[in-house]
Design a protein around this motif. Structure first.
Motif, PDB file in Angstrom:
ATOM      1  N   ALA A 110      -1.424  35.668 -11.435  1.00 47.95           N
ATOM      2  CA  ALA A 110      -0.739  35.105 -12.592  1.00 47.95           C
ATOM      3  C   ALA A 110       0.280  33.984 -12.327  1.00 47.95           C
ATOM      4  CB  ALA A 110      -0.209  36.348 -13.444  1.00 47.95           C
ATOM      5  N   ALA A 111       0.640  34.105 -11.095  1.00 52.22           N
ATOM      6  CA  ALA A 111       1.950  33.333 -10.388  1.00 52.22           C
ATOM      7  C   ALA A 111       1.550  31.968 -10.734  1.00 52.22           C
ATOM      8  CB  ALA A 111       2.072  33.432  -9.164  1.00 52.22           C
ATOM      9  N   THR A 112       2.543  31.247 -11.241  1.00 50.70           N
ATOM     10  CA  THR A 112       2.475  29.779 -11.315  1.00 50.70           C
ATOM     11  C   THR A 112       2.337  28.619 -10.192  1.00 50.70           C
ATOM     12  OG1 THR A 112       4.608  29.533 -12.111  1.00 50.70           O
ATOM     13  CG2 THR A 112       2.991  29.849 -13.708  1.00 50.70           C
ATOM     14  N   ALA A 113       3.217  29.514  -9.265  1.00 48.47           N
ATOM     15  CA  ALA A 113       3.420  28.703  -8.016  1.00 48.47           C
ATOM     16  C   ALA A 113       3.026  29.752  -6.912  1.00 48.47           C
ATOM     17  CB  ALA A 113       4.812  28.477  -7.883  1.00 48.47           C
ATOM     18  N   ASP A 114       2.592  29.019  -5.521  1.00 46.60           N
ATOM     19  CA  ASP A 114       2.060  30.140  -4.801  1.00 46.60           C
ATOM     20  C   ASP A 114       2.878  29.898  -3.459  1.00 46.60           C
ATOM     21  OD1 ASP A 114      -0.343  30.968  -5.840  1.00 46.60           O
ATOM     22  OD2 ASP A 114      -1.160  28.966  -5.646  1.00 46.60           O
ATOM     23  N   ALA A 115       3.300  31.018  -2.568  1.00 48.33           N
ATOM     24  CA  ALA A 115       4.167  30.863  -1.746  1.00 48.33           C
ATOM     25  C   ALA A 115       3.548  30.560  -0.467  1.00 48.33           C
ATOM     26  CB  ALA A 115       4.712  32.091  -1.418  1.00 48.33           C
ATOM     27  N   LEU A 116       2.091  30.685  -0.124  1.00 48.65           N
ATOM     28  CA  LEU A 116       1.460  30.329   1.108  1.00 48.65           C
ATOM     29  C   LEU A 116       0.327  29.507   0.584  1.00 48.65           C
ATOM     30  CD1 LEU A 116       1.005  33.963   2.092  1.00 48.65           C
ATOM     31  CD2 LEU A 116       2.590  32.560   3.000  1.00 48.65           C
ATOM     32  N   PRO A 117      -0.111  28.337   1.550  1.00 51.03           N
ATOM     33  CA  PRO A 117      -1.277  27.405   1.238  1.00 51.03           C
ATOM     34  C   PRO A 117      -2.533  28.098   0.955  1.00 51.03           C
ATOM     35  CG  PRO A 117       0.150  26.626   2.832  1.00 51.03           C
ATOM     36  CD  PRO A 117       0.829  28.216   2.711  1.00 51.03           C
ATOM     37  N   ARG A 118      -2.769  29.159   1.939  1.00 52.41           N
ATOM     38  CA  ARG A 118      -4.025  29.897   1.786  1.00 52.41           C
ATOM     39  C   ARG A 118      -4.251  30.683   0.385  1.00 52.41           C
ATOM     40  NH1 ARG A 118      -9.163  29.855   2.880  1.00 52.41           N
ATOM     41  NH2 ARG A 118      -9.987  32.317   3.552  1.00 52.41           N
ATOM     42  N   THR A 119      -3.117  31.002  -0.002  1.00 46.82           N
ATOM     43  CA  THR A 119      -3.417  31.593  -1.626  1.00 46.82           C
ATOM     44  C   THR A 119      -3.703  30.530  -2.440  1.00 46.82           C
ATOM     45  OG1 THR A 119      -1.444  33.099  -0.907  1.00 46.82           O
ATOM     46  CG2 THR A 119      -2.172  32.789  -3.330  1.00 46.82           C
ATOM     47  N   ALA A 120      -3.044  29.209  -2.408  1.00 44.03           N
ATOM     48  CA  ALA A 120      -3.582  28.157  -3.344  1.00 44.03           C
ATOM     49  C   ALA A 120      -5.141  27.844  -3.190  1.00 44.03           C
ATOM     50  CB  ALA A 120      -2.723  27.248  -3.106  1.00 44.03           C
ATOM     51  N   GLU A 121      -5.122  27.799  -2.106  1.00 41.57           N
ATOM     52  CA  GLU A 121      -6.769  27.439  -1.532  1.00 41.57           C
ATOM     53  C   GLU A 121      -7.629  28.391  -2.101  1.00 41.57           C
ATOM     54  OE1 GLU A 121      -9.449  27.491   2.662  1.00 41.57           O
ATOM     55  OE2 GLU A 121      -7.414  27.113   2.702  1.00 41.57           O
ATOM     56  N   LEU A 122      -7.484  29.826  -2.001  1.00 39.32           N
ATOM     57  CA  LEU A 122      -8.516  30.796  -2.537  1.00 39.32           C
ATOM     58  C   LEU A 122      -8.453  30.866  -3.964  1.00 39.32           C
ATOM     59  CD1 LEU A 122      -7.489  33.662   0.100  1.00 39.32           C
ATOM     60  CD2 LEU A 122      -9.643  32.577  -0.029  1.00 39.32           C
ATOM     61  N   LYS A 123      -7.252  30.681  -4.574  1.00 43.92           N
ATOM     62  CA  LYS A 123      -7.369  30.585  -6.026  1.00 43.92           C
ATOM     63  C   LYS A 123      -8.064  29.215  -6.778  1.00 43.92           C
ATOM     64  CE  LYS A 123      -3.237  31.713  -7.914  1.00 43.92           C
ATOM     65  NZ  LYS A 123      -1.578  31.829  -8.255  1.00 43.92           N
ATOM     66  N   GLY A 124      -7.782  28.403  -6.075  1.00 45.22           N
ATOM     67  CA  GLY A 124      -8.553  27.127  -6.376  1.00 45.22           C
ATOM     68  C   GLY A 124     -10.139  27.310  -6.197  1.00 45.22           C
ATOM     69  N   ALA A 125     -10.593  28.021  -4.974  1.00 45.62           N
ATOM     70  CA  ALA A 125     -12.028  28.305  -4.949  1.00 45.62           C
ATOM     71  C   ALA A 125     -12.461  29.070  -5.919  1.00 45.62           C
ATOM     72  CB  ALA A 125     -12.280  28.882  -3.500  1.00 45.62           C
ATOM     73  N   LEU A 126     -11.745  29.933  -6.321  1.00 42.15           N
ATOM     74  CA  LEU A 126     -12.227  31.078  -7.478  1.00 42.15           C
ATOM     75  C   LEU A 126     -12.232  30.136  -8.785  1.00 42.15           C
ATOM     76  CD1 LEU A 126      -9.971  34.027  -6.515  1.00 42.15           C
ATOM     77  CD2 LEU A 126     -12.535  33.757  -6.164  1.00 42.15           C
ATOM     78  N   ALA A 127     -11.112  29.482  -9.135  1.00 46.31           N
ATOM     79  CA  ALA A 127     -11.365  28.611 -10.174  1.00 46.31           C
ATOM     80  C   ALA A 127     -12.484  27.732 -10.438  1.00 46.31           C
ATOM     81  CB  ALA A 127     -10.077  28.115 -10.569  1.00 46.31           C
ATOM     82  N   ALA A 128     -12.549  27.081  -9.320  1.00 40.71           N
ATOM     83  CA  ALA A 128     -13.889  26.303  -8.990  1.00 40.71           C
ATOM     84  C   ALA A 128     -15.311  27.033  -9.139  1.00 40.71           C
ATOM     85  CB  ALA A 128     -13.850  25.479  -7.725  1.00 40.71           C
ATOM     86  N   ALA A 129     -15.419  28.103  -8.588  1.00 35.45           N
ATOM     87  CA  ALA A 129     -16.643  28.719  -8.746  1.00 35.45           C
ATOM     88  C   ALA A 129     -16.963  29.493 -10.314  1.00 35.45           C
ATOM     89  CB  ALA A 129     -16.649  30.048  -7.747  1.00 35.45           C
ATOM     90  N   GLY A 130     -15.722  29.836 -10.912  1.00 34.66           N
ATOM     91  CA  GLY A 130     -15.930  30.151 -12.230  1.00 34.66           C
ATOM     92  C   GLY A 130     -16.319  29.104 -13.024  1.00 34.66           C
ATOM     93  N   THR A 131     -15.890  27.824 -12.838  1.00 42.65           N
ATOM     94  CA  THR A 131     -16.016  26.773 -13.903  1.00 42.65           C
ATOM     95  C   THR A 131     -17.666  26.337 -13.871  1.00 42.65           C
ATOM     96  OG1 THR A 131     -13.713  26.075 -13.711  1.00 42.65           O
ATOM     97  CG2 THR A 131     -15.348  24.401 -14.121  1.00 42.65           C
ATOM     98  N   GLU A 132     -17.935  26.205 -12.225  1.00 40.16           N
ATOM     99  CA  GLU A 132     -19.353  25.905 -12.258  1.00 40.16           C
ATOM    100  C   GLU A 132     -20.510  26.783 -12.665  1.00 40.16           C
ATOM    101  OE1 GLU A 132     -22.396  23.896 -10.523  1.00 40.16           O
ATOM    102  OE2 GLU A 132     -20.429  23.259 -10.826  1.00 40.16           O
ATOM    103  N   LEU A 133     -19.951  28.040 -12.454  1.00 42.61           N
ATOM    104  CA  LEU A 133     -20.853  29.151 -12.987  1.00 42.61           C
ATOM    105  C   LEU A 133     -21.103  29.055 -14.433  1.00 42.61           C
ATOM    106  CD1 LEU A 133     -19.740  32.004 -10.473  1.00 42.61           C
ATOM    107  CD2 LEU A 133     -22.253  31.000 -10.618  1.00 42.61           C
ATOM    108  N   LEU A 134     -19.757  28.901 -15.049  1.00 48.42           N
ATOM    109  CA  LEU A 134     -19.851  28.814 -16.342  1.00 48.42           C
ATOM    110  C   LEU A 134     -20.738  27.508 -16.920  1.00 48.42           C
ATOM    111  CD1 LEU A 134     -19.237  29.589 -19.302  1.00 48.42           C
ATOM    112  CD2 LEU A 134     -17.089  28.347 -19.047  1.00 48.42           C
ATOM    113  N   ASP A 135     -20.482  26.502 -16.259  1.00 47.10           N
ATOM    114  CA  ASP A 135     -21.047  25.087 -16.410  1.00 47.10           C
ATOM    115  C   ASP A 135     -22.597  25.287 -16.611  1.00 47.10           C
ATOM    116  OD1 ASP A 135     -18.919  23.800 -17.111  1.00 47.10           O
ATOM    117  OD2 ASP A 135     -18.752  22.744 -15.295  1.00 47.10           O
ATOM    118  N   ARG A 136     -23.119  25.822 -15.557  1.00 46.31           N
ATOM    119  CA  ARG A 136     -24.528  26.011 -15.107  1.00 46.31           C
ATOM    120  C   ARG A 136     -25.225  27.111 -16.188  1.00 46.31           C
ATOM    121  NH1 ARG A 136     -25.728  26.664  -8.603  1.00 46.31           N
ATOM    122  NH2 ARG A 136     -24.453  24.957  -8.052  1.00 46.31           N
TER     123      ARG A 136
END
Length: 196
Positions: A110-136
């Motif tokens: 739920a955080a709008t900002a991430d303290a660690l770059p790895r967190t932002a990377e993982l959250k981005g990967a999850l969002a991208a996977a969800g978007t792609e799965l929904l699109d398919r």
């Protein structure tokens, strides 16, 4: 003391800090670095050397769960080629299950900002996977065309929040999550066309 011993001590301290933070999160206690240091039997400076902020420590506690979800997302994308609806539903079920069983995940997600770059990377990967799965699933005509990627996070967080309000032990919460998700999936699916 040799540099090898110092590295081992630092690694032990890091592990101890993360383990104590995990205990506090699981108890529902807000992370304060001074409290973590006291409970770990370490100096406050030692904790701050490893984690500059409570948010960085919380994200570190949540990282294994986020990494597991990202791995599951990759697997779901591989399945989506043959069964996009099952892939989407399996991914979303895993996300809700993680939110219900890992107390560190919801505040980090739920955080709008991430303290660690790895967190932002993982959250981005999850969002991208969800978007792609929904699109398919939408392209396959398996889910309602008006369900958007922007709907997924609030809906899954809402289900997880409702489950946590319902309460109970872990097994009970997981059964409740399954029941709520089933209701959601039934509403999101496009019924198969019937022949006259």
């Amino acid at each position: 003391m040799t540099s090898t011993q110092l590295r081992k001590d630092a690694a032990r301290n890091w592990d101890r800090i993360v383990a104590i933070a995990r205990e506090l999160v699981d108890e529902g206690t807000a992370l304060q670095l001074n409290d973590v240091a006291r409970r770990a039997g370490l100096g406050v400076g030692t904790v701050y050397r490893h984690f500059a902020t409570p948010e960085a420590l919380l994200e570190t506690v949540a990282a294994p769960c986020l990494e597991g979800l990202a791995e599951h997302g990759r697997g779901a994308l591989a399945l989506a080629g043959t069964d996009p609806l099952r892939a989407l539903e399996g991914f979303l079920s895993r996300v809700v299950e993680a939110q219900v069983t890992d107390a560190a995940l919801a505040p980090v997600a739920a955080a709008t900002a991430d303290a660690l770059p790895r967190t932002a990377e993982l959250k981005g990967a999850l969002a991208a996977a969800g978007t792609e799965l929904l699109d398919r699933a939408r392209v396959a005509g398996a889910v309602s065309a008006d369900l958007t990627a922007g709907d997924l996070v609030p809906l899954m967080c809402g289900i997880a929040h409702a489950v946590n309000l319902h309460g109970g032990d872990r097994a009970s919460r997981l059964r409740t999550a399954d029941r709520y998700l089933t209701t959601f999936f039934e509403g999101a699916r496009v019924p198969p066309a019937t022949t006259p």
